[in-house]
Design an enzyme around this catalytic site. Structure first.
Site, mmCIF file in Angstrom:
data_model
loop_
_atom_site.group_PDB
_atom_site.id
_atom_site.type_symbol
_atom_site.label_atom_id
_atom_site.label_comp_id
_atom_site.label_asym_id
_atom_site.label_seq_id
_atom_site.Cartn_x
_atom_site.Cartn_y
_atom_site.Cartn_z
ATOM 1 N N HIS A 1 -8.242 -3.645 -6.272
ATOM 2 C CA HIS A 1 -6.954 -3.385 -5.298
ATOM 3 C C HIS A 1 -6.934 -4.587 -4.241
ATOM 4 O O HIS A 1 -7.959 -4.647 -3.495
ATOM 5 C CB HIS A 1 -7.474 -2.057 -4.491
ATOM 6 N N HIS B 1 -3.879 -6.461 -1.664
ATOM 7 C CA HIS B 1 -2.683 -6.764 -0.938
ATOM 8 C C HIS B 1 -2.592 -8.193 -0.633
ATOM 9 O O HIS B 1 -3.082 -8.523 0.437
ATOM 10 C CB HIS B 1 -2.056 -5.823 0.218
ATOM 11 N N GLN C 1 -1.667 -9.716 2.908
ATOM 12 C CA GLN C 1 -2.265 -9.238 4.064
ATOM 13 C C GLN C 1 -3.289 -10.382 4.358
ATOM 14 O O GLN C 1 -3.845 -10.312 5.458
ATOM 15 C CB GLN C 1 -2.843 -7.899 3.923
ATOM 16 N N ARG D 1 -1.171 -0.711 11.005
ATOM 17 C CA ARG D 1 0.017 -0.904 10.169
ATOM 18 C C ARG D 1 1.124 -1.080 10.815
ATOM 19 O O ARG D 1 1.775 -2.093 10.106
ATOM 20 C CB ARG D 1 0.119 0.648 9.702
ATOM 21 N N TYR E 1 3.647 -4.441 -2.998
ATOM 22 C CA TYR E 1 4.853 -3.521 -2.491
ATOM 23 C C TYR E 1 5.781 -4.376 -1.672
ATOM 24 O O TYR E 1 6.811 -3.850 -0.983
ATOM 25 C CB TYR E 1 4.583 -2.291 -1.741
ATOM 26 N N HIS F 1 2.971 4.514 -4.139
ATOM 27 C CA HIS F 1 2.362 4.026 -3.099
ATOM 28 C C HIS F 1 1.207 5.134 -2.308
ATOM 29 O O HIS F 1 0.011 4.907 -2.301
ATOM 30 C CB HIS F 1 3.324 3.495 -2.005
ATOM 31 N N ARG G 1 2.649 10.485 0.532
ATOM 32 C CA ARG G 1 3.500 10.554 1.454
ATOM 33 C C ARG G 1 4.737 9.815 1.546
ATOM 34 O O ARG G 1 6.090 9.834 1.781
ATOM 35 C CB ARG G 1 2.868 10.051 2.848
ATOM 36 N N HIS H 1 -2.632 5.209 -3.491
ATOM 37 C CA HIS H 1 -3.658 5.525 -2.230
ATOM 38 C C HIS H 1 -3.448 6.839 -2.071
ATOM 39 O O HIS H 1 -2.614 7.519 -2.035
ATOM 40 C CB HIS H 1 -2.681 4.743 -1.038
ATOM 41 N N HIS I 1 -9.157 4.725 -2.699
ATOM 42 C CA HIS I 1 -9.843 5.221 -1.329
ATOM 43 C C HIS I 1 -10.569 6.724 -1.412
ATOM 44 O O HIS I 1 -11.684 6.826 -1.546
ATOM 45 C CB HIS I 1 -9.177 5.170 0.023
ATOM 46 N N ASP J 1 -8.781 -5.028 -1.202
ATOM 47 C CA ASP J 1 -7.589 -4.353 -0.155
ATOM 48 C C ASP J 1 -7.193 -5.227 0.743
ATOM 49 O O ASP J 1 -6.235 -6.221 0.364
ATOM 50 C CB ASP J 1 -8.250 -3.209 0.332
#
Length: 444
Positions: free
Chosen positions: A55, A57, A60, A82, A121, A207, A210, A231, A268, A319
Site C-alpha cells: 500500500h 501513495h 505523498q 488530510r 487516486y 477508495h 465513504r 481503505h 488498515h 502508505d
C-alpha cells in the site's frame, strides 16, 4: 548467465547454507545448496526474497516531514492532516509525479521492498479536468517504475463522494473524482500504461466506503479480475459515520455486502470488534497494515494478536511514505502489540523467531494482495534482497537483527538486475536531483 553465492538463504522450506543461485533472463535458473562459491561468483551473506509493499501513495512522498506542526487550535488528527495533504499535492503535474514516485520507489528498493502496490487516486489536472489520456498520471507512475526497476501493481482508485451515503465531493477532491463510465475509461487506459512493464499487475481500488455508494461498489468489483483494495476502518470517526449511515460498522458492512475473499485487501482495518476480526480472518482476505503511517497519523493499533490467532493474513505497506523502510514497518507492527499488551515477542510463531514470523507472514500476505509472491526457487523471478554481512546473523537471527537491531540491506536484485549496491540504488543521484527540483517547484 550470472551466479550469486550466499552464505545462507531463506528458501520456501526454511534456511539453507551455501546457496548458489544461477540467474538467466531475469529468473532463477538453477539453485544449489551446501556448495562452495565457484570462481567468478558474486559472494554475499544472507539472501531473502524481496518483500511486497502492498500500500503506497507515492505522491505523498513530497510532503514527508512537512506536516509535523499542530494544524489547528483544537488539536491535530488525520482529518486536519488530510486537508494539508490536499493543499500540498494539489498542483502536481505528470512530470513532477514521475520524479516524486521515482524517489519513493528508489527508497523502497533500498529498504527491501521489490514490488509496490500503488493505490493511485491523483488522476486529473489541478482544476479537476481530465487529461486527454485518462491515465496520464498512471503513465508517469509506470515510467518511474521502469526507471527504478521496481515491480508495479497498479491500483487505480475510484473516488466519487466525500462521505457515506453519496455525499458530493469537496473542492479539494476534484483531482480524484470519477463516475463509473469515466473510471472504466481510466481502467482501460491504465492497462495500456502498464503494457511496457513485463510483470506489472492491474487491480482496482474503491477508495473507501465513504467514497463509493453500495451500487458503485458492486459495479466496480466486476470491472477487473485482479486484486481489490479498499481503505477501511482506519479512523474512529469513520466507524461512527458508517454506523450512523448504515447501522453497521465498516468491516461488518463490507463483509455482509460483498463476497470478500482472497483477491481482497482491506487496508488498515484498525478499528474492529472481536466478531469483525474473526470474520475478516476467516474470509481469506489480507489485512493491509501500514504501522509507520498509522502511528504518524494517530490512527490506532490493529488487533494483530487476535487476528493472527484466528488464522488471518496480513502484509505491510509504506502508505503515506513519510518514512520508507520494510524492516521498520515490521518492527513497529510488533512494538505496537508489545505496548498495548505489555509483553515481549508477541507475534512470534512457536517454531521460529519474531523476525522470521513477521517477515514470512508479510511476504505471503503481501504477495497475495499484489498478485505476485517472490520466492527463492527455480523458475521464480529473481527478486532478491541481500542483507549486509553480520557475524551474529545466523539463520533467524539475521532477520531479527535486521528488523530489531542495526541490520541493513546491502544489495537488491529485481528480475535478476542488481539495482542496489552497498545499500544505495544505482540511479539514486539522478532521481534525487529531479525529486528536489520538483519539490522546489511545488513547495518553493
Amino acid at each position: 548467465m550470472a551466479a550469486l553465492h550466499f552464505s545462507q538463504a531463506l528458501l520456501p522450506d526454511g534456511w539453507a547454507q551455501g546457496v548458489r543461485l544461477t540467474l538467466a533472463d531475469g529468473r532463477i535458473a538453477k539453485l544449489e545448496t551446501g556448495v562452495e562459491p565457484a570462481a567468478g561468483d558474486e559472494r554475499h551473506a544472507t539472501a531473502l526474497p524481496g518483500l511486497p509493499n502492498l500500500h503506497s501513495h507515492a505522491f505523498q512522498r513530497l510532503m514527508a516531514g512537512l506536516a509535523e506542526r499542530r494544524l489547528g487550535p483544537d488539536g491535530d488528527d488525520f482529518w486536519s492532516w488530510r486537508e494539508l495533504m490536499y493543499r500540498i499535492v494539489g498542483e502536481i503535474a505528470p512530470q513532477q509525479m514521475a520524479a516524486i514516485a521515482a524517489m519513493a520507489f528508489v527508497e523502497m528498493l533500498e529498504g527491501g521492498f521489490t514490488r509496490v502496490g500503488e493505490f493511485h487516486y491523483l488522476h486529473h489536472q489541478p482544476d479537476g479536468r481530465p487529461f486527454d489520456d485518462p491515465a496520464e498520471m498512471a503513465v508517469a507512475l509506470a515510467g518511474a517504475a521502469a526507471e527504478t526497476g521496481i515491480a508495479l501493481t497498479l491500483l487505480p482508485v475510484f473516488y466519487a463522494h466525500s462521505g457515506f451515503g453519496g455525499q458530493p465531493p469537496q473542492p479539494g477532491q476534484r483531482r480524484f473524482v470519477n463516475d463509473l463510465d469515466g473510471f472504466a475509461r481510466l481502467l482501460e487506459a491504465s492497462r495500456r500504461a502498464l503494457a511496457p512493464l513485463p510483470d506489472a499487475v492491474l487491480g482496482i481500488a474503491p477508495h473507501s466506503l465513504r467514497a463509493v455508494t453500495p451500487e458503485e461498489l458492486a459495479a466496480l468489483v466486476g470491472m477487473a479480475a485482479g486484486p481489490v483494495h479498499i481503505h477501511i476502518a482506519e479512523q474512529v470517526k469513520e466507524v461512527a459515520d458508517c454506523f450512523a449511515w448504515s447501522g453497521a460498522r465498516p468491516v461488518e458492512w463490507l463483509l455482509g455486502a460483498q463476497d470478500v475473499g482472497e483477491r481482497w485487501c482491506l487496508v488498515h482495518a484498525t478499528h474492529m470488534t472481536d466478531a469483525e476480526t474473526a470474520r475478516l480472518a476467516a474470509s481469506g482476505a489480507v489485512a493491509g497494515l501500514c504501522p509507520v503511517t498509522e502511528a504518524n497519523l494517530g490512527d490506532g493499533i490493529f488487533p494483530a494478536v487476535d487476528y493472527l490467532a484466528a488464522g488471518g493474513r496480513f502484509g505491510v505497506g509504506s502508505d503515506s511514505n513519510v518514512r520508507i523502510d520494510a524492516g521498520e514497518e515490521l518492527r513497529l507492527l510488533e512494538y505496537g502489540q508489545r505496548l498495548i499488551r505489555r509483553q515481549r515477542t508477541v507475534l512470534a510463531a512457536a517454531d521460529r523467531s519474531n523476525g522470521r514470523s513477521l517477515f514470512e507472514a508479510a511476504l505471503a500476505g503481501g504477495g497475495q494482495a499484489l498478485g505476485d509472491t517472490p520466492a527463492l526457487k527455480v523458475g521464480a523471478v529473481a527478486d532478491i534482497v541481500a542483507l549486509a554481512a553480520d557475524p551474529l546473523g545466523a539463520g533467524d537471527a539475521a532477520l531479527d537483527r535486521w528488523i530489531f537491531a542495526n541490520g541493513r540491506v546491502d544489495g537488491v536484485w529485481r528480475a535478476g538486475r542488481r539495482l542496489v549496491s552497498g545499500g544505495r540504488h544505482i540511479a539514486r543521484a539522478a532521481v534525487e536531483r529531479r525529486f528536489h527540483q520538483a519539490a522546489m517547484q511545488l513547495l518553493g
